[in-house]
Motif scaffolding. Structure first.
Motif, PDB file in Angstrom:
ATOM      1  N   UNK A   1       5.311   2.363  -7.857  1.00 22.84           N
ATOM      2  CA  UNK A   1       5.167   2.188  -6.511  1.00 22.84           C
ATOM      3  C   UNK A   1       5.769   3.596  -5.588  1.00 22.84           C
ATOM      4  N   UNK A   2       6.839   3.926  -5.581  1.00 23.36           N
ATOM      5  CA  UNK A   2       7.483   4.805  -4.925  1.00 23.36           C
ATOM      6  C   UNK A   2       6.513   6.289  -5.126  1.00 23.36           C
TER       7      UNK A   2
ATOM      8  N   UNK B   1      -1.569   0.326   9.883  1.00 21.91           N
ATOM      9  CA  UNK B   1      -0.791   0.945  10.854  1.00 21.91           C
ATOM     10  C   UNK B   1      -0.133   2.347  10.133  1.00 21.91           C
ATOM     11  N   UNK B   2      -0.404   2.398   8.895  1.00 23.97           N
ATOM     12  CA  UNK B   2       0.077   3.686   8.197  1.00 23.97           C
ATOM     13  C   UNK B   2       1.664   3.372   7.971  1.00 23.97           C
ATOM     14  N   UNK B   3       2.038   2.374   7.841  1.00 24.06           N
ATOM     15  CA  UNK B   3       3.448   2.054   7.663  1.00 24.06           C
ATOM     16  C   UNK B   3       3.818   1.995   6.433  1.00 24.06           C
ATOM     17  N   UNK B   4       4.140   3.058   5.701  1.00 22.84           N
ATOM     18  CA  UNK B   4       4.558   3.374   4.308  1.00 22.84           C
ATOM     19  C   UNK B   4       5.556   2.337   3.937  1.00 22.84           C
ATOM     20  N   UNK B   5       6.645   2.247   4.575  1.00 25.20           N
ATOM     21  CA  UNK B   5       7.697   1.458   4.229  1.00 25.20           C
ATOM     22  C   UNK B   5       7.343  -0.024   3.832  1.00 25.20           C
ATOM     23  N   UNK B   6       6.693  -0.530   4.871  1.00 28.32           N
ATOM     24  CA  UNK B   6       6.084  -1.851   4.853  1.00 28.32           C
ATOM     25  C   UNK B   6       5.327  -2.159   3.745  1.00 28.32           C
TER      26      UNK B   6
ATOM     27  N   UNK C   1       4.546  -4.427  -1.630  1.00 28.07           N
ATOM     28  CA  UNK C   1       3.904  -4.364  -2.855  1.00 28.07           C
ATOM     29  C   UNK C   1       4.953  -4.368  -4.005  1.00 28.07           C
ATOM     30  N   UNK C   2       6.052  -3.796  -3.711  1.00 30.90           N
ATOM     31  CA  UNK C   2       7.212  -3.860  -4.660  1.00 30.90           C
ATOM     32  C   UNK C   2       7.675  -5.297  -5.079  1.00 30.90           C
TER      33      UNK C   2
ATOM     34  N   UNK D   1      15.112  13.525  -5.637  1.00 28.11           N
ATOM     35  CA  UNK D   1      16.187  13.143  -4.845  1.00 28.11           C
ATOM     36  C   UNK D   1      15.828  11.878  -3.909  1.00 28.11           C
ATOM     37  N   UNK D   2      14.815  11.837  -3.271  1.00 28.26           N
ATOM     38  CA  UNK D   2      14.294  10.768  -2.464  1.00 28.26           C
ATOM     39  C   UNK D   2      14.117   9.560  -3.385  1.00 28.26           C
ATOM     40  N   UNK D   3      13.766   9.624  -4.415  1.00 28.07           N
ATOM     41  CA  UNK D   3      13.681   8.325  -5.373  1.00 28.07           C
ATOM     42  C   UNK D   3      15.081   7.623  -5.649  1.00 28.07           C
TER      43      UNK D   3
END
Length: 316
Positions: free
Chosen positions: A26-27, A278-283, A288-289, A66-68
């Motif tokens: 997902x990430x 809305x292009x909200x990747x975090x949401x 989904x996760x 690093x971000x993961x």
């Protein structure tokens, strides 16, 4: 019992590994989204300098590994990030929306199981006679009907034309159980019909195979009551449908995304739609996760149920 415990622990031990794989998938997939979290947070009118400053402050330009790792660390603390302005914790939005999706999924699952057992057992007991032919037609028709189309038809016929049920909305069961059932029955039936139709065919096939076994003929020949025989046959025949049921829960969860939009239910589907538009990747990432992890947990639970009800699959 020791064999069951050993196999159960083995299944449970695999769950964290599968969850880790899901988080990675997902990430990584959502990192290729065209939506830029910096511009979503600052607005489309933000300058490139402001975007770069925001990205540097929030580690958006760090390497993907690093971000993961940072994402996993936040996830372990229950932090799924913030939504786009007006900012708020994604976890709070999910905590509000997920109970509704869970209610819809469980109600749809309950309806699907009842219908599948009724159709499948009837077809098996009246094999090749008119009740069997009728259940086959109903099963094939149910599989072919998309849940979203069925939902629209139910709204048109039962809500708009006859005013028997509301067209949508949601009533908390704590406020009114009757109102909750009125608002949930149409979307739950829309989800349940295709699932029930597929499971009914599996139940019918499994029941027919069991009814042809020697132990059934022996039990019947020895004068064992028919109800007792059927109960034993049904328990043995449910192993295959029960295994498939875990996959059908995934269908119910994914189908709820569309059904909730059609019936204006403030569940996970509405969150995903809001995040995508809305292009909200975090949401999107958080919703989904959450759905994926629940799907994995349900399948592990189904595996344990199969081990419990059928000792023949307890092989080491």
């Amino acid at each position: 019992m020791l064999v069951f415990l050993r196999l159960a622990l083995r299944r449970l031990a695999m769950l964290p590994v599968m969850v880790l794989g899901v988080t990675l998938l997902v990430f990584v997939v959502l990192q290729f989204s065209p939506a830029d979290p910096a511009y979503n947070a600052l607005g489309d009118g933000a300058s490139e300098q402001a975007r770069q400053a925001f990205a540097a402050a929030n580690g958006l330009d760090d390497p993907l590994p690093v971000r993961y790792v940072r994402f996993l660390g936040d996830l372990l603390h229950g932090d799924l990030g913030l939504t786009v302005p007006p900012s708020g914790p994604v976890a709070d939005r999910i905590a509000t929306a997920f109970p509704l999706t869970l209610q819809l999924t469980l109600l749809g699952l309950a309806i699907a199981i009842v219908l599948a057992l009724a159709l499948g057992v009837t077809g098996a007991l009246y094999r090749d006679r008119w009740p069997d032919q009728l259940t086959r037609v109903l099963s094939i028709s149910g599989v072919a009907i998309p849940s979203f189309w069925l939902g629209i038809v139910l709204i048109q016929e039962l809500a708009l034309n006859r005013s028997l049920l509301p067209t949508g909305g949601y009533v908390n069961p704590a406020d009114s159980l009757g109102g909750w059932l009125e608002t949930m029955i149409l979307p739950a039936v829309s989800l349940a019909i295709p699932v029930a139709a597929g499971l009914a065919r599996l139940v019918r096939t499994a029941m027919v195979a069991e009814l042809d076994r020697d132990y059934v003929r022996t039990a019947t020949g020895n004068g064992l009551p028919r109800a007792v025989v059927i109960r034993g046959v049904l328990r043995n025949a449910l192993v295959t449908p029960l295994t498939v049921l875990g996959l059908r829960v995934g269908y119910l969860l994914s189908g709820a995304v569309v059904i909730e939009t059609i019936f204006d239910l403030p569940g996970m589907g509405k969150l995903i739609l809001e995040g995508v538009t809305g292009g909200d990747v975090a949401l999107v990432q958080g919703t989904v996760l959450t759905i994926a992890v629940v799907f994995l947990a349900v399948n592990v639970l189904v595996d344990l149920l199969v081990l419990l009800v059928n000792p023949r699959v307890r092989t080491v």
